[in-house]
Design a protein around this motif. Structure first.
Motif, PDB file in Angstrom:
ATOM      1  N   TYR A   5      -3.676   4.516   8.455  1.00  0.00           N
ATOM      2  CA  TYR A   5      -3.230   3.690   7.341  1.00  0.00           C
ATOM      3  C   TYR A   5      -2.931   2.255   7.743  1.00  0.00           C
ATOM      4  CZ  TYR A   5      -2.296   8.431   5.742  1.00  0.00           C
ATOM      5  OH  TYR A   5      -2.395   9.754   5.437  1.00  0.00           O
ATOM      6  N   ARG A   8       0.598   1.745   9.440  1.00  0.00           N
ATOM      7  CA  ARG A   8       1.704   2.287   8.638  1.00  0.00           C
ATOM      8  C   ARG A   8       2.457   3.344   9.437  1.00  0.00           C
ATOM      9  NH1 ARG A   8       2.773   2.859   3.123  1.00  0.00           N
ATOM     10  NH2 ARG A   8       4.116   4.629   2.709  1.00  0.00           N
ATOM     11  N   ARG A  93      -5.014   4.168  -2.324  1.00  0.00           N
ATOM     12  CA  ARG A  93      -5.136   2.705  -2.415  1.00  0.00           C
ATOM     13  C   ARG A  93      -5.012   2.339  -3.885  1.00  0.00           C
ATOM     14  NH1 ARG A  93      -6.381  -1.383   0.659  1.00  0.00           N
ATOM     15  NH2 ARG A  93      -7.078  -0.093   2.392  1.00  0.00           N
ATOM     16  N   GLN A  95      -2.952  -0.753  -6.812  1.00  0.00           N
ATOM     17  CA  GLN A  95      -2.212  -1.993  -7.040  1.00  0.00           C
ATOM     18  C   GLN A  95      -0.768  -1.595  -7.339  1.00  0.00           C
ATOM     19  OE1 GLN A  95      -3.684  -4.351 -10.270  1.00  0.00           O
ATOM     20  NE2 GLN A  95      -2.165  -5.960  -9.970  1.00  0.00           N
ATOM     21  N   TYR A  96       0.075  -1.646  -6.329  1.00  0.00           N
ATOM     22  CA  TYR A  96       1.456  -1.218  -6.473  1.00  0.00           C
ATOM     23  C   TYR A  96       2.353  -2.318  -7.042  1.00  0.00           C
ATOM     24  CZ  TYR A  96       0.277   2.989  -3.914  1.00  0.00           C
ATOM     25  OH  TYR A  96      -0.288   4.186  -3.542  1.00  0.00           O
ATOM     26  N   THR A 102      -3.849  -7.711  -5.464  1.00  0.00           N
ATOM     27  CA  THR A 102      -4.243  -6.999  -4.250  1.00  0.00           C
ATOM     28  C   THR A 102      -3.799  -5.542  -4.293  1.00  0.00           C
ATOM     29  OG1 THR A 102      -2.223  -7.650  -3.100  1.00  0.00           O
ATOM     30  CG2 THR A 102      -4.137  -9.096  -2.855  1.00  0.00           C
ATOM     31  N   THR A 103      -4.507  -4.738  -3.537  1.00  0.00           N
ATOM     32  CA  THR A 103      -4.161  -3.325  -3.422  1.00  0.00           C
ATOM     33  C   THR A 103      -3.613  -3.060  -2.027  1.00  0.00           C
ATOM     34  OG1 THR A 103      -6.378  -2.720  -2.687  1.00  0.00           O
ATOM     35  CG2 THR A 103      -5.944  -2.624  -5.066  1.00  0.00           C
ATOM     36  N   SER A 104      -2.878  -1.993  -1.902  1.00  0.00           N
ATOM     37  CA  SER A 104      -2.409  -1.541  -0.598  1.00  0.00           C
ATOM     38  C   SER A 104      -2.432  -0.014  -0.603  1.00  0.00           C
ATOM     39  CB  SER A 104      -1.013  -2.084  -0.291  1.00  0.00           C
ATOM     40  OG  SER A 104      -0.091  -1.660  -1.257  1.00  0.00           O
TER      41      SER A 104
END
Length: 139
Positions: A5, A8, A93, A95-96, A102-104
């Motif tokens: 990740y 992460r 993945r 868009q938080y 951007t996505t994470s």
């Protein structure tokens, strides 16, 4: 590298003694590559796909925390399985933050109407976090 990740790391259990495996967090890509035994796949002249559905469906009956801590076990996780996530904890993945496009990647319970392909190490991680093995459609 699906189970990686991007640096992460997280702690879900605090102030409790648990068994650990020491890893070099500065070299996660090569560590995952070595533990899974992926080098032979990376340098192979050709690869073929073999059906492993039955074997992967039986995986849940042989899983244990002790096995997950055994580095010999990891090479058996070199598979992809098609599942229909129903609360399985998987890397997602998305868009938080609605204020940015951007996505994470987050590790969240996931429900999806369609089936998706998931890497073996991610399925074992989900099993560790939820206590249940997903229904395997194909592997």
């Amino acid at each position: 590298m699906s189970a990686y990740y991007g640096g992460r790391t997280e702690v879900r259990v605090r102030r409790t003694r648990v068994p650990v495996v020491h890893l070099d967090f500065l070299s996660m890509y090569p560590t995952v590559n070595a533990l899974l035994g992926l080098w032979s796949l990376l340098i192979a002249e050709q690869l073929r796909v073999e059906d492993a559905t039955g074997r992967v469906r039986q995986f849940e009956y042989t899983l244990s925390l002790e096995r997950c801590l055994d580095k010999e076990f990891w090479s058996g996780l070199r598979f992809f399985a098609r599942i229909r996530p129903a609360g399985d904890v998987l890397p997602v993945r998305a868009q938080y933050d609605p204020s940015t496009p951007t996505t994470s990647i987050g590790v969240n319970p996931l429900w999806v109407d369609d089936s998706i392909w998931v890497a073996g190490p991610d399925l074992v991680t989900s099993w560790l976090l939820t206590g249940r093995w997903p229904e395997i459609e194909e592997a």
